[in-house]
Design a protein around this motif. Structure first.
Motif, PDB file in Angstrom:
ATOM      1  N   ALA A  24      17.513  30.425  28.613  1.00 25.78           N
ATOM      2  CA  ALA A  24      17.390  31.278  29.792  1.00 25.78           C
ATOM      3  C   ALA A  24      15.943  31.341  30.265  1.00 25.78           C
ATOM      4  N   PHE A  25      15.025  31.502  29.315  1.00 29.81           N
ATOM      5  CA  PHE A  25      13.605  31.555  29.689  1.00 29.81           C
ATOM      6  C   PHE A  25      13.162  30.233  30.307  1.00 29.81           C
ATOM      7  N   ALA A  26      13.621  29.112  29.728  1.00 22.75           N
ATOM      8  CA  ALA A  26      13.251  27.796  30.256  1.00 22.75           C
ATOM      9  C   ALA A  26      13.752  27.629  31.689  1.00 22.75           C
ATOM     10  N   GLU A  27      14.963  28.081  31.979  1.00 21.33           N
ATOM     11  CA  GLU A  27      15.488  27.943  33.333  1.00 21.33           C
ATOM     12  C   GLU A  27      14.746  28.863  34.314  1.00 21.33           C
ATOM     13  N   GLN A  28      14.329  30.035  33.845  1.00 24.66           N
ATOM     14  CA  GLN A  28      13.524  30.901  34.711  1.00 24.66           C
ATOM     15  C   GLN A  28      12.169  30.266  35.001  1.00 24.66           C
ATOM     16  N   GLU A  29      11.542  29.701  33.965  1.00 27.47           N
ATOM     17  CA  GLU A  29      10.279  28.991  34.153  1.00 27.47           C
ATOM     18  C   GLU A  29      10.461  27.790  35.077  1.00 27.47           C
ATOM     19  N   HIS A  30      11.593  27.115  34.914  1.00 23.25           N
ATOM     20  CA  HIS A  30      11.913  25.956  35.740  1.00 23.25           C
ATOM     21  C   HIS A  30      11.954  26.349  37.217  1.00 23.25           C
ATOM     22  N   THR A  31      12.572  27.465  37.499  1.00 21.00           N
ATOM     23  CA  THR A  31      12.670  27.947  38.875  1.00 21.00           C
ATOM     24  C   THR A  31      11.301  28.292  39.431  1.00 21.00           C
ATOM     25  N   ARG A  32      10.490  29.001  38.631  1.00 20.45           N
ATOM     26  CA  ARG A  32       9.142  29.368  39.102  1.00 20.45           C
ATOM     27  C   ARG A  32       8.289  28.118  39.335  1.00 20.45           C
ATOM     28  N   LEU A  33       8.419  27.124  38.453  1.00 24.50           N
ATOM     29  CA  LEU A  33       7.679  25.879  38.616  1.00 24.50           C
ATOM     30  C   LEU A  33       8.057  25.201  39.932  1.00 24.50           C
ATOM     31  N   PHE A  34       9.350  25.113  40.199  1.00 22.73           N
ATOM     32  CA  PHE A  34       9.819  24.466  41.424  1.00 22.73           C
ATOM     33  C   PHE A  34       9.263  25.176  42.658  1.00 22.73           C
ATOM     34  N   GLU A  35       9.297  26.496  42.645  1.00 19.44           N
ATOM     35  CA  GLU A  35       8.808  27.253  43.800  1.00 19.44           C
ATOM     36  C   GLU A  35       7.324  27.000  44.042  1.00 19.44           C
ATOM     37  N   ARG A  36       6.524  26.921  42.966  1.00 17.19           N
ATOM     38  CA  ARG A  36       5.089  26.674  43.134  1.00 17.19           C
ATOM     39  C   ARG A  36       4.839  25.261  43.656  1.00 17.19           C
ATOM     40  N   VAL A  37       5.628  24.305  43.191  1.00 22.32           N
ATOM     41  CA  VAL A  37       5.448  22.924  43.638  1.00 22.32           C
ATOM     42  C   VAL A  37       5.813  22.788  45.117  1.00 22.32           C
ATOM     43  N   VAL A  38       6.902  23.401  45.526  1.00 27.30           N
ATOM     44  CA  VAL A  38       7.288  23.368  46.938  1.00 27.30           C
ATOM     45  C   VAL A  38       6.175  23.964  47.803  1.00 27.30           C
ATOM     46  N   GLU A  39       5.594  25.078  47.364  1.00 26.62           N
ATOM     47  CA  GLU A  39       4.491  25.696  48.108  1.00 26.62           C
ATOM     48  C   GLU A  39       3.288  24.770  48.172  1.00 26.62           C
ATOM     49  N   LEU A  89      17.375  26.087  19.181  1.00 24.73           N
ATOM     50  CA  LEU A  89      17.240  26.853  20.417  1.00 24.73           C
ATOM     51  C   LEU A  89      18.280  27.967  20.478  1.00 24.73           C
ATOM     52  N   THR A  90      17.893  29.052  21.099  1.00 22.11           N
ATOM     53  CA  THR A  90      18.810  30.175  21.315  1.00 22.11           C
ATOM     54  C   THR A  90      19.147  30.278  22.803  1.00 22.11           C
ATOM     55  N   GLY A  91      20.129  31.098  23.104  1.00 23.60           N
ATOM     56  CA  GLY A  91      20.446  31.359  24.502  1.00 23.60           C
ATOM     57  C   GLY A  91      19.262  31.933  25.256  1.00 23.60           C
ATOM     58  N   THR A 121      11.941  22.131  26.130  1.00 25.54           N
ATOM     59  CA  THR A 121      13.172  22.860  25.815  1.00 25.54           C
ATOM     60  C   THR A 121      14.400  22.119  26.327  1.00 25.54           C
ATOM     61  N   LEU A 122      14.366  21.687  27.592  1.00 22.16           N
ATOM     62  CA  LEU A 122      15.538  21.020  28.165  1.00 22.16           C
ATOM     63  C   LEU A 122      15.776  19.661  27.523  1.00 22.16           C
ATOM     64  N   ARG A 123      14.716  18.956  27.164  1.00 23.19           N
ATOM     65  CA  ARG A 123      14.893  17.674  26.487  1.00 23.19           C
ATOM     66  C   ARG A 123      15.516  17.894  25.110  1.00 23.19           C
ATOM     67  N   ALA A 124      14.994  18.877  24.353  1.00 24.27           N
ATOM     68  CA  ALA A 124      15.540  19.145  23.022  1.00 24.27           C
ATOM     69  C   ALA A 124      17.007  19.552  23.104  1.00 24.27           C
ATOM     70  N   TRP A 125      17.361  20.354  24.106  1.00 20.46           N
ATOM     71  CA  TRP A 125      18.751  20.769  24.314  1.00 20.46           C
ATOM     72  C   TRP A 125      19.638  19.549  24.571  1.00 20.46           C
ATOM     73  N   LEU A 126      19.166  18.630  25.416  1.00 17.51           N
ATOM     74  CA  LEU A 126      19.929  17.413  25.698  1.00 17.51           C
ATOM     75  C   LEU A 126      20.057  16.537  24.460  1.00 17.51           C
ATOM     76  N   PHE A 127      18.997  16.442  23.665  1.00 18.20           N
ATOM     77  CA  PHE A 127      19.051  15.613  22.465  1.00 18.20           C
ATOM     78  C   PHE A 127      20.017  16.196  21.438  1.00 18.20           C
ATOM     79  N   GLU A 128      20.030  17.509  21.304  1.00 19.30           N
ATOM     80  CA  GLU A 128      20.995  18.120  20.379  1.00 19.30           C
ATOM     81  C   GLU A 128      22.421  17.864  20.861  1.00 19.30           C
ATOM     82  N   ALA A 129      22.637  18.034  22.157  1.00 18.67           N
ATOM     83  CA  ALA A 129      23.985  17.839  22.697  1.00 18.67           C
ATOM     84  C   ALA A 129      24.437  16.388  22.560  1.00 18.67           C
TER      85      ALA A 129
END
Length: 469
Positions: free
Chosen positions: A354-369, A348-350, A313-321
């Motif tokens: 938003a879902f990608a950033e929420q997933e991103h946060t959860r991923l980071f938290e699991r990796v830190v743990e 992509l929609t808003g 999602t984030l790569r596609a967003w960057l490529f569109e931009a």
């Protein structure tokens, strides 16, 4: 091998000391590298723009500064080639695209400026896929870059020209960028070292999207110590870059004892990626080396659920931009893979973001743990061996279909959105003589740790045989 040729393959740390001690002049060092470029690069196609006259003038100035007793930087007198996506004042920067075939920037990009201030001598630009999209280096402007270990095979990408130039001894230091593996993948394919730093460790400027953490810039070298040397020159905060970090340089890397280190080994990233059996076979003894250095090794992997969606999602967003308008205005000037990725971003929609950033946060938290239990994670850098240059990307790995140009890179793309520093260090050669890379991943901001572990492994493994050019 002649003395001049041997000089071109020595570590950058040694060459820098020779220049500082005036055992060899910057001009002499440059000339042996220019001669090697002239002799070998026509078959490799690693360096696509060359400025020997400008480099000679800079080398002469470097020698004059030493003679005058002026203070000099850590890379003083070392030839460097810059990735052809990084702005170089007065030297064309094409991004591997016919759209920018004649573009000559007026200023240096920050990473280029910092290398120059550290004393490096600019010789030219290294080849890259069009707009650095994909882990195989080819474009319609300059053609394909060949692997120094086997002509006719891919050098990886997107920093493939940089990796090939290093492995062949055309330059002692280089730099690149990495969104989905573009520093790590070519390092693995060409038997050199590439570091994807923690986002912000090497600030990117100028950039239209300064808050993004998916793409980073970083160093490449023939040894881990060389990479640490270059990192020291390009890392550190810049007030124009909102995510930039302090550099944690702590002097020379250690002697190599890993006693007490807790190491996780994920040969297929927890069953998430397909890996060529030849890659697995080459990495098994590498893990044994880490154990013999005193580390405790267990097979384990962080929970990477959602990493595919976040990266995609984030790569596609960057490529569109970045490329969306160009793709709509002049689609014939952009390769299909970029058009595909930008089109995904346009849909992509808003809510998707938003879902990608929420997933991103959860991923980071699991990796830190996860890294509360382990010091580093070991994994394959690439899932395949270098493949024929005529092939755009592997479409099958160990019987598993790869559906697009990103699928075969997932051993790297799954790591990119975690925010973790990741080092690719040569694990060894296959029986057929092709390099395989070991990926050493640390917790976010632990760049120094992955360099220390990589250095210890490298010292125990011993040097790879140089490519038989």
């Amino acid at each position: 091998m002649t003395a001049d040729e041997e000089l071109c393959l020595r570590p950058a740390t040694e060459l820098a000391a020779l220049v500082r001690d005036r055992a060899v002049s910057a001009r002499e060092l440059l000339e042996v590298h220019l001669a090697r470029i002239e002799r070998l690069d026509p078959r490799l196609n690693a360096i696509v723009t060359l400025d020997p006259d400008g480099a000679r003038a800079a080398a002469d100035a470097a020698d004059a500064a030493l003679a005058a007793g002026d203070p000099v930087g850590p890379l003083h007198g070392l030839p460097v080639a810059h990735k052809d996506t990084h702005l170089t004042a007065g030297m064309r920067t094409t991004w591997g695209s016919p759209v920018h075939a004649d573009h000559v920037p007026l200023r240096d990009e920050l990473v280029v400026e910092r290398l120059r201030r550290a004393g490096a001598i600019r010789v030219g630009k290294t080849n890259t896929p069009e707009f650095a999209a994909g882990s195989h280096t080819f474009n319609t402007l300059f053609g394909v870059t060949h692997n120094p270990y086997r002509h006719g095979l891919s050098a990886g990408g997107s920093s493939g020209g940089a990796a090939a130039a290093l492995a062949a001894g055309l330059v002692p230091v280089a730099e690149g960028s990495d969104m989905g593996g573009s520093l790590r993948n070519p390092a693995a394919f060409c038997g050199v070292v590439g570091l994807r730093p923690t986002p912000g460790r090497v600030p990117t400027w100028p950039t239209a999207m300064a808050w993004t953490q998916l793409s980073v810039q970083g160093p490449m070298g023939r040894t881990v110590a060389d990479v640490a040397l270059v990192l020291g020159a390009v890392a550190g905060p810049d007030p124009r870059v909102p995510i930039s970090l302090e550099h944690e340089d702590a002097g020379p890397l250690g002697a190599g004892d890993l006693t007490g280190r807790r190491v996780a080994w994920a040969p297929d990233l927890g069953g998430r990626v397909s890996v060529d059996p030849a890659v697995r076979a080459a990495l098994t003894p590498a893990v044994g080396v880490v154990e013999r250095l005193g580390a405790t090794v267990e097979e384990a992997c962080p929970d990477l659920d959602g990493a595919d969606d976040v990266f995609g999602t984030l790569r596609a967003w960057l490529f569109e931009a970045t490329f969306g308008e160009l793709c709509r205005r002049s689609p014939e000037l952009v390769k299909e893979a970029i058009r595909w990725n930008a089109e995904l971003g346009a849909r992509l929609t808003g809510a998707d973001l938003a879902f990608a950033e929420q997933e991103h946060t959860r991923l980071f938290e699991r990796v830190v743990e996860f890294f509360e239990r382990y010091d580093v994670l070991l994994a394959p850098t690439t899932q395949v061996l270098p493949f024929p240059v005529e092939q755009e990307y592997p479409t099958e790995i160990d019987g598993v279909e790869q559906t697009d140009y990103l699928q075969w890179m997932r051993s790297c793309t799954l790591i990119s959105p975690t925010g973790c520093p990741a080092l690719s260090v040569p694990a060894g050669l296959t029986p057929d003589g092709l390099p395989v890379g070991l990926q050493i991943i640390g917790p976010p901001r632990a760049d120094r740790r992955v360099l220390e572990v990589g250095h210890a492994f490298e010292q125990a493994r011993g040097p790879l045989p140089a490519p038989a050019l």
